[in-house]
Design a protein around this motif. Structure first.
Motif, PDB file in Angstrom:
ATOM      1  N   GLY A 197       0.822  -1.197   0.000  1.00  0.00           N
ATOM      2  CA  GLY A 197       0.000   0.000   0.000  1.00  0.00           C
ATOM      3  C   GLY A 197       0.857   1.248   0.000  1.00  0.00           C
ATOM      4  O   GLY A 197       2.086   1.173  -0.035  1.00  0.00           O
ATOM      5  N   SER A 198       0.227   2.394   0.052  1.00  0.00           N
ATOM      6  CA  SER A 198       0.956   3.656  -0.040  1.00  0.00           C
ATOM      7  C   SER A 198       1.951   3.851   1.094  1.00  0.00           C
ATOM      8  O   SER A 198       2.934   4.590   0.962  1.00  0.00           O
ATOM      9  CB  SER A 198      -0.028   4.825  -0.063  1.00  0.00           C
ATOM     10  N   GLU A 199       1.731   3.176   2.238  1.00  0.00           N
ATOM     11  CA  GLU A 199       2.634   3.297   3.380  1.00  0.00           C
ATOM     12  C   GLU A 199       3.644   2.149   3.459  1.00  0.00           C
ATOM     13  O   GLU A 199       4.426   2.072   4.404  1.00  0.00           O
ATOM     14  CB  GLU A 199       1.826   3.345   4.676  1.00  0.00           C
ATOM     15  N   GLY A 200       3.606   1.243   2.475  1.00  0.00           N
ATOM     16  CA  GLY A 200       4.577   0.159   2.462  1.00  0.00           C
ATOM     17  C   GLY A 200       3.940  -1.211   2.513  1.00  0.00           C
ATOM     18  O   GLY A 200       2.802  -1.415   2.076  1.00  0.00           O
ATOM     19  N   LEU A 201       4.673  -2.162   3.080  1.00  0.00           N
ATOM     20  CA  LEU A 201       4.227  -3.554   3.134  1.00  0.00           C
ATOM     21  C   LEU A 201       3.332  -3.786   4.350  1.00  0.00           C
ATOM     22  O   LEU A 201       3.600  -3.266   5.440  1.00  0.00           O
ATOM     23  CB  LEU A 201       5.433  -4.500   3.217  1.00  0.00           C
ATOM     24  N   ALA A 202       2.303  -4.584   4.151  1.00  0.00           N
ATOM     25  CA  ALA A 202       1.424  -4.934   5.269  1.00  0.00           C
ATOM     26  C   ALA A 202       2.222  -5.634   6.357  1.00  0.00           C
ATOM     27  O   ALA A 202       3.046  -6.505   6.078  1.00  0.00           O
ATOM     28  CB  ALA A 202       0.298  -5.847   4.772  1.00  0.00           C
ATOM     29  N   GLY A 203       2.000  -5.205   7.600  1.00  0.00           N
ATOM     30  CA  GLY A 203       2.683  -5.821   8.727  1.00  0.00           C
ATOM     31  C   GLY A 203       4.014  -5.191   9.075  1.00  0.00           C
ATOM     32  O   GLY A 203       4.670  -5.639  10.017  1.00  0.00           O
ATOM     33  N   ASP A 204       4.422  -4.154   8.332  1.00  0.00           N
ATOM     34  CA  ASP A 204       5.704  -3.507   8.597  1.00  0.00           C
ATOM     35  C   ASP A 204       5.477  -2.176   9.311  1.00  0.00           C
ATOM     36  O   ASP A 204       4.577  -1.410   8.947  1.00  0.00           O
ATOM     37  CB  ASP A 204       6.449  -3.260   7.290  1.00  0.00           C
ATOM     38  N   ARG A 205       6.308  -1.905  10.329  1.00  0.00           N
ATOM     39  CA  ARG A 205       6.170  -0.667  11.092  1.00  0.00           C
ATOM     40  C   ARG A 205       7.524   0.013  11.257  1.00  0.00           C
ATOM     41  O   ARG A 205       8.572  -0.628  11.123  1.00  0.00           O
ATOM     42  CB  ARG A 205       5.553  -0.946  12.469  1.00  0.00           C
ATOM     43  N   GLN A 206       7.491   1.308  11.556  1.00  0.00           N
ATOM     44  CA  GLN A 206       8.696   2.103  11.762  1.00  0.00           C
ATOM     45  C   GLN A 206       8.576   2.829  13.094  1.00  0.00           C
ATOM     46  O   GLN A 206       7.514   3.357  13.442  1.00  0.00           O
ATOM     47  CB  GLN A 206       8.893   3.122  10.634  1.00  0.00           C
ATOM     48  N   GLY A 207       9.709   2.887  13.817  1.00  0.00           N
ATOM     49  CA  GLY A 207       9.694   3.487  15.142  1.00  0.00           C
ATOM     50  C   GLY A 207       9.732   4.999  15.115  1.00  0.00           C
ATOM     51  O   GLY A 207       9.062   5.649  15.916  1.00  0.00           O
ATOM     52  N   ASP A 208      10.487   5.591  14.220  1.00  0.00           N
ATOM     53  CA  ASP A 208      10.634   7.041  14.140  1.00  0.00           C
ATOM     54  C   ASP A 208      10.187   7.490  12.761  1.00  0.00           C
ATOM     55  O   ASP A 208      10.947   7.467  11.803  1.00  0.00           O
ATOM     56  CB  ASP A 208      12.081   7.450  14.403  1.00  0.00           C
ATOM     57  N   ARG A 209       8.931   7.910  12.672  1.00  0.00           N
ATOM     58  CA  ARG A 209       8.358   8.244  11.382  1.00  0.00           C
ATOM     59  C   ARG A 209       8.917   9.540  10.789  1.00  0.00           C
ATOM     60  O   ARG A 209       8.632   9.861   9.643  1.00  0.00           O
ATOM     61  CB  ARG A 209       6.840   8.361  11.523  1.00  0.00           C
ATOM     62  N   ARG A 210       9.719  10.259  11.544  1.00  0.00           N
ATOM     63  CA  ARG A 210      10.351  11.447  10.980  1.00  0.00           C
ATOM     64  C   ARG A 210      11.408  11.068   9.952  1.00  0.00           C
ATOM     65  O   ARG A 210      11.659  11.844   9.012  1.00  0.00           O
ATOM     66  CB  ARG A 210      11.008  12.278  12.086  1.00  0.00           C
ATOM     67  N   VAL A 211      12.031   9.919  10.123  1.00  0.00           N
ATOM     68  CA  VAL A 211      13.159   9.555   9.268  1.00  0.00           C
ATOM     69  C   VAL A 211      12.957   8.236   8.518  1.00  0.00           C
ATOM     70  O   VAL A 211      13.735   7.912   7.626  1.00  0.00           O
ATOM     71  CB  VAL A 211      14.472   9.490  10.084  1.00  0.00           C
ATOM     72  N   HIS A 212      11.938   7.471   8.867  1.00  0.00           N
ATOM     73  CA  HIS A 212      11.657   6.210   8.179  1.00  0.00           C
ATOM     74  C   HIS A 212      10.158   6.118   7.922  1.00  0.00           C
ATOM     75  O   HIS A 212       9.352   6.619   8.689  1.00  0.00           O
ATOM     76  CB  HIS A 212      12.084   5.003   9.026  1.00  0.00           C
ATOM     77  N   GLY A 213       9.804   5.449   6.861  1.00  0.00           N
ATOM     78  CA  GLY A 213       8.399   5.215   6.575  1.00  0.00           C
ATOM     79  C   GLY A 213       7.710   6.421   5.966  1.00  0.00           C
ATOM     80  O   GLY A 213       8.330   7.444   5.650  1.00  0.00           O
ATOM     81  N   GLY A 214       6.391   6.289   5.760  1.00  0.00           N
ATOM     82  CA  GLY A 214       5.633   7.325   5.079  1.00  0.00           C
ATOM     83  C   GLY A 214       5.646   7.104   3.582  1.00  0.00           C
ATOM     84  O   GLY A 214       6.413   6.276   3.054  1.00  0.00           O
ATOM     85  N   PRO A 215       4.832   7.836   2.848  1.00  0.00           N
ATOM     86  CA  PRO A 215       4.697   7.597   1.399  1.00  0.00           C
ATOM     87  C   PRO A 215       5.989   7.731   0.608  1.00  0.00           C
ATOM     88  O   PRO A 215       6.182   7.021  -0.377  1.00  0.00           O
ATOM     89  CB  PRO A 215       3.674   8.661   0.974  1.00  0.00           C
ATOM     90  N   GLU A 216       6.901   8.638   1.017  1.00  0.00           N
ATOM     91  CA  GLU A 216       8.137   8.819   0.260  1.00  0.00           C
ATOM     92  C   GLU A 216       9.206   7.775   0.596  1.00  0.00           C
ATOM     93  O   GLU A 216      10.195   7.639  -0.121  1.00  0.00           O
ATOM     94  CB  GLU A 216       8.701  10.227   0.494  1.00  0.00           C
ATOM     95  N   LYS A 217       9.020   7.082   1.708  1.00  0.00           N
ATOM     96  CA  LYS A 217       9.993   6.063   2.145  1.00  0.00           C
ATOM     97  C   LYS A 217       9.226   4.807   2.556  1.00  0.00           C
ATOM     98  O   LYS A 217       9.416   4.262   3.631  1.00  0.00           O
ATOM     99  CB  LYS A 217      10.835   6.611   3.299  1.00  0.00           C
TER     100      LYS A 217
END
Length: 221
Positions: free
Chosen positions: A37-57
């Motif tokens: 999905g737009s936020e990545g793979l189902a079941g995957d999470r990121q601890g610090d959303r300032r530097v990992h994850g989100g639509p661009e990462k």
């Protein structure tokens, strides 16, 4: 350009020794199809959303070949250096920063992914491997891997192919971007060219544009 996806990884949040910060760097291999999905793979999470994850990462790809280079530089942690340990979501062989360009679009299973930026190695890599200089080693070698944004949701699995289907910025490789990004005084024209690359994370583009302007102003003083 077509390579096999050799491994898919997702991870929940876990404490990272020694301080116990919550992180998603600990990944588990997945052998069944995974929704994208737009936020990545189902079941995957990121601890610090300032530097990992989100639509661009949304999805992190790391070339499996890089682990041998890292082990050669830091033999003391060689036993730990295997796909998944740096928190990547996708692993394979045949693509690296010298062959992948900013904005490249890949078909991956039924999804479509676009290269948005290199991964900037952070202190969590050092803590994960128990070697304080490790993130610096990754940066110095340019073994960063990269992030994808998701252009079309779908699903992917181990054994699927990553197939290049569009290249809007030919010649503007991730290695070229990283070299300019890490140079002490890069050519402002080079920085400006890279900042304008189609598909580059807008946050990176803004930083590069600001740096190009500063370099030009400094040169004209």
């Amino acid at each position: 350009m077509k390579v096999r996806i050799d491994a898919v990884f997702v991870g929940e949040l876990r404490p990272l020794p020694p301080e116990g910060q919550l992180t998603g760097i600990f990944k588990t291999p997945v052998d069944v199809p995974v929704a994208v999905g737009s936020e990545g793979l189902a079941g995957d999470r990121q601890g610090d959303r300032r530097v990992h994850g989100g639509p661009e990462k949304a999805i992190h790809y790391y070339p499996a070949e890089h682990y041998a280079r890292l082990a050669g530089r830091v033999p003391g942690v060689a036993a730990l250096l295997a796909p998944g340990v740096l928190g990547e979501n996708l692993s394979g062989r045949g693509l690296d920063e010298t062959s992948v360009c900013i904005g490249d679009v890949f078909a991956a299973g039924s999804s479509r992914l676009q290269v948005s930026q290199p991964r900037q190695p952070c202190w969590k890599i050092s803590h994960r491997l128990g070697h304080d200089p490790m993130s610096r080693v990754v940066a110095e070698l340019g073994c960063t891997g990269w992030y994808f944004r998701v252009l079309e949701a779908g699903a992917l699995a181990v054994g699927d192919s990553l197939t290049l289907i569009d290249r809007p910025a030919p010649g503007l490789t991730l290695a070229r971007l990283w070299a300019a990004h890490t140079a002490h005084r890069p050519d402002p024209a080079e920085i400006g060219l890279l900042a304008a690359a189609a598909g580059l994370n807008p946050a990176w583009a803004a930083r590069l544009q600001g740096r190009a302007a500063w370099l030009l102003d400094s040169a004209n003083r």
